[in-house]
Design a protein around this motif. Structure first.
Motif, PDB file in Angstrom:
ATOM      1  N   UNK A  56     -12.024  -9.773   6.257  1.00  0.00           N
ATOM      2  CA  UNK A  56     -11.820 -10.777   6.656  1.00  0.00           C
ATOM      3  C   UNK A  56     -10.131 -10.210   6.788  1.00  0.00           C
ATOM      4  N   UNK A  57      -9.662 -12.010   6.452  1.00  0.00           N
ATOM      5  CA  UNK A  57      -7.625 -11.893   7.259  1.00  0.00           C
ATOM      6  C   UNK A  57      -7.082 -10.770   6.976  1.00  0.00           C
ATOM      7  N   UNK A  58      -6.857 -10.843   5.084  1.00  0.00           N
ATOM      8  CA  UNK A  58      -6.599 -10.155   3.853  1.00  0.00           C
ATOM      9  C   UNK A  58      -7.321  -9.351   3.005  1.00  0.00           C
ATOM     10  N   UNK A  59      -8.007  -9.562   3.085  1.00  0.00           N
ATOM     11  CA  UNK A  59      -9.025  -8.342   2.385  1.00  0.00           C
ATOM     12  C   UNK A  59      -9.823  -8.002   3.500  1.00  0.00           C
ATOM     13  N   UNK A  60     -10.044  -6.277   3.272  1.00  0.00           N
ATOM     14  CA  UNK A  60     -11.495  -5.606   3.559  1.00  0.00           C
ATOM     15  C   UNK A  60     -12.283  -5.447   2.157  1.00  0.00           C
TER      16      UNK A  60
END
Length: 728
Positions: free
Chosen positions: A32-36
């Motif tokens: 995702x944008x802020x999290x893997x």
């Protein structure tokens, strides 16, 4: 910048990704944008084997032990089918995780493994094996619902705060490795003839075996005793009858029959007086919420074919599907901070229930109590209602749901009446006691349709004169204690034998013992221990009873390191791990204690006289086919627990169990000869069956498929009927 979240399993990673609305799935992770979000498969790394430290240790030799590494090292876990090879799936996933952590846009790592010792070890061995300098945080959750995941990510803790939990987990892992590797090796070399199989020795395995052994010996050494009881029927002036049992010095069981014969004779033509009458209204509270051991005990005792290991697997599945909270808990109450959440869950669960209007939420001390919660609260449903469940999941989920709803139903109440009757005869010193019970408020018992048996006594007054209409002197025999079941064994393991005489699992003493950390194993490992005892051949099951095998008995009677059978010793070790977790003790002190104990134990085993307690045959057994399967035509073969179809892996259900209940009711077990004849002729003559009255008889038996399913049932035909058929 981006954070990498590492979960313990793929299903949990999917829950986290869903909560964060991440749809982009790649090979081994969601981005995702802020999290893997990535995952392990449980342990991706395992401790070195002995031979990994020294190739010369590949073959067990007595002189190589004790072996205690100066530094414990980890490697990629072995392939379950080929122990000598690395698990390629684990190797690939580890590479993916390390690549993600090393990415330039990643500035932090979040361990989202289960919030327990094992989960801490799984996450930290992966993260710190990489020697990353990036900031590491910990996500501590009790459930994987979207609300909790989002809330948890706003309240991350630095992973350094989890050091005591890691130390406890590492201490447990290293201690069990050292004790297991060393003592299993020397015990196998000393007490076993033949190779290819080890004589398993473990810190938790042996005391658990000893609990079962002790109960078996207790039953074996039990000497039955005769005792007698005298019951008398009294009639009131209104013509109502009630029964009383003769009691003398608070004793109603008499070893001396003559005492009661004399009393019985003295009853002739006598009257009696109501000496006392007490009527009490009593409250019956619902049982506490489930912890793992109580859930396992409840399910295994209620449903046939369930083991504690199976209950844990099903509960784990429900947890990963977000339907229940963390199952590996020792607590039976909830943290007080969960009041609002519990109210929301109850509101969802009660809708449409026939007794919905009787369910009222309240903050009760019996349900919410911080002082009685250890690490994790009791198991409850979450606010997410399951849309579809498997049959097994249905059983476990409904047990948890019902137990939760019970807490907020009216308290059940009954009226208890005690009447004391004195016969008007100077030589009858004792009294007759009568007990009655009437359920007044069903309350929480409605949920599981728990029926209360009413015993109604007539309305009488103190000093009222009653007549004697009948009396009966009965003989009885004391019964031996019962074999342990998984439920009773889990209770002893959970409390390390403290309060084991208590039947009430909700007693304060029982709860205090559980929360002290003084136990055999943990909620997470007890089921595994029981399963391993069966797998290695130390215990077996008969219906729900757990019984020592010959090998298990020999091991208890021969193995010289007696501390490992001692509940006190094992309880102290588990308590020490608990104290490390609570920062009351350091890891090094505990491990030095374990290393010294192991060194002394190896010396003790070496000095013991050579005795063979187990002989392993290396000859390959030829599998005998007893006949054709009536369902699919494949061969019927003998297994450990029954005679079944060799095509069982593909779903064939034909089996004749060795502990078949129908045959057992006639004191028979199926034999190989009997099964062969049955498969060949469709009928078998069985001699020496025993009727309910104890009479011996012979009969023909058929094993026929039920018309509505794929299972079989026995049909019995008496000899006379068969002989008539033959003559016709």
């Amino acid at each position: 910048m981006v954070s990498v979240i590492i979960s313990e399993k793929p299903s949990v990673a999917k829950n986290i990704a869903d909560a964060l609305n991440i749809k982009n799935r790649k090979d081994g992770y969601f981005e995702g944008k802020d999290y893997i979000v990535t995952w392990a498969f449980g342990h991706l790394l395992q401790l070195y084997d002995v031979k990994d430290y020294d190739e010369g240790m590949a073959k067990w030799r007595m002189e190589n032990f004790p072996f205690i590494p100066s530094h414990f090292r980890y490697k990629i876990k072995s392939d379950p089918r080929h122990k000598e090879k690395e698990d390629l799936g684990a190797k690939k996933q580890l590479k993916i995780i390390y690549h993600l952590i090393n990415r330039n846009d990643v500035d932090s790592v979040i361990s989202a493994c289960d919030y327990d010792r094992e989960g801490q070890v799984i996450g930290d061995t992966i993260i710190y094996n990489l020697k990353t300098k990036k900031q590491v945080y910990r996500l501590l959750l009790n459930e994987w619902t979207p609300d909790e995941v989002l809330k948890g990510l706003q309240n991350l803790k630095p992973n350094t705060e989890m050091r005591p939990l890691l130390d406890a987990g590492i201490s447990r892992q290293w201690a069990d490795w050292v004790i297991g590797i060393n003592l299993t090796s020397v015990a196998t070399l000393k007490f076993q003839k033949g190779s290819g199989k080890a004589l398993n020795i473990g810190r938790v395995l042996l005391p658990t075996l000893k609990i079962i052994y002790d109960r078996d010996k207790e039953i074996e050494n039990f000497v039955p005793e005769d005792y007698f009881k005298l019951a008398t029927t009294f009639k009131t002036k209104d013509g109502n009858e009630y029964e009383g049992t003769y009691v003398e010095d608070e004793k109603d069981k008499f070893k001396n029959k003559e005492t009661l014969v004399f009393i019985q004779q003295a009853l002739s033509n006598q009257t009696a007086t109501i000496l006392d009458k007490k009527v009490e209204r009593k409250k019956e509270y619902p049982p506490y919420l489930f912890n793992l051991s109580n859930l396992q005990g409840f399910i295994t005792s209620k449903y046939k074919g369930w083991t504690s290991d199976k209950v844990l697997k099903v509960a784990q599945s429900l947890y990963e599907k977000k339907y229940i909270t963390y199952p590996r808990t020792a607590s039976v109450v909830l943290e007080e901070s969960l009041v609002d959440k519990a109210a929301k869950v109850l509101n969802n669960l009660k809708k449409g229930l026939p007794y919905e209007n009787e369910i009222t939420f309240a903050k009760k001390k019996r349900v919410f109590n911080n002082s009685k919660v250890e690490s994790h609260s009791a198991i409850t449903p979450t606010y997410l209602l399951p849309k579809s469940l498997s049959g097994d999941e249905e059983i476990v989920y409904h047990a948890i749901k019902n137990r939760f709803i019970m807490q907020f139903m009216p308290i059940a109440e009954h009226e208890e009446t005690n009447i004391i009757t004195k016969v008007n005869h100077d030589e009858i010193k004792g009294l007759f006691t009568s007990k009655g019970k009437v359920q007044l408020i069903e309350g929480w018992k409605k949920i599981e349709k728990i029926e209360s048996k009413d015993t109604i006594l007539p309305l009488v007054n103190i000093n009222e004169i009653v007549s004697i209409v009948d009396h009966k002197l009965t003989s009885h025999v004391t019964k031996p204690p019962k074999h342990h079941t998984e439920k009773t064994l889990l209770r002893v393991m959970e409390t390390c034998g403290k309060g084991k005489g208590k039947e009430d699992e909700d007693s304060e003493e029982m709860m205090a013992a559980i929360l002290s950390g003084y136990s055999i194993g943990t909620p997470a490992t007890r089921a595994e221990t029981i399963k391993k005892l069966k797998d290695v051949g130390y215990i077996t099951t008969q219906n729900k009873s757990l019984i020592c095998t010959v090998l298990g008995r020999k091991l208890v009677e021969t193995f010289p390191v007696k501390e490992l059978f001692d509940l006190e010793f094992t309880g102290r070790l588990e308590k020490t791990l608990f104290d490390i977790e609570k920062q009351n003790l350091n890891k090094e002190s505990f491990l030095n204690l374990i290393f010294d104990f192991t060194t002394d134990a190896v010396k003790t085993i070496k000095n013991k006289k050579d005795i063979i307690i187990n002989e392993v045959s290396n000859e390959k057994k030829t599998i005998e086919v007893l006949g054709k399967c009536p369902l699919c035509g494949h061969g019927i073969i003998e297994g450990q627990k029954g005679f079944g179809c060799s095509n069982w892996k593909n779903g064939c259900k034909f089996v004749i169990w060795k502990n078949d209940k129908y045959l057992a009711s006639m004191k028979k077990k199926p034999t190989k000869t009997m099964v062969k004849s049955l498969l060949k002729n469709g009928v078998v003559l069985v001699k020496g069956l025993t009727s309910k009255k104890g009479n011996k008889f012979d009969a023909y038996l058929r094993y026929e498929k039920n018309s509505d399913n794929e299972y079989f049932s026995w049909k019995l035909e008496f000899l006379e009927k068969q002989e008539v058929k033959k003559r016709n």
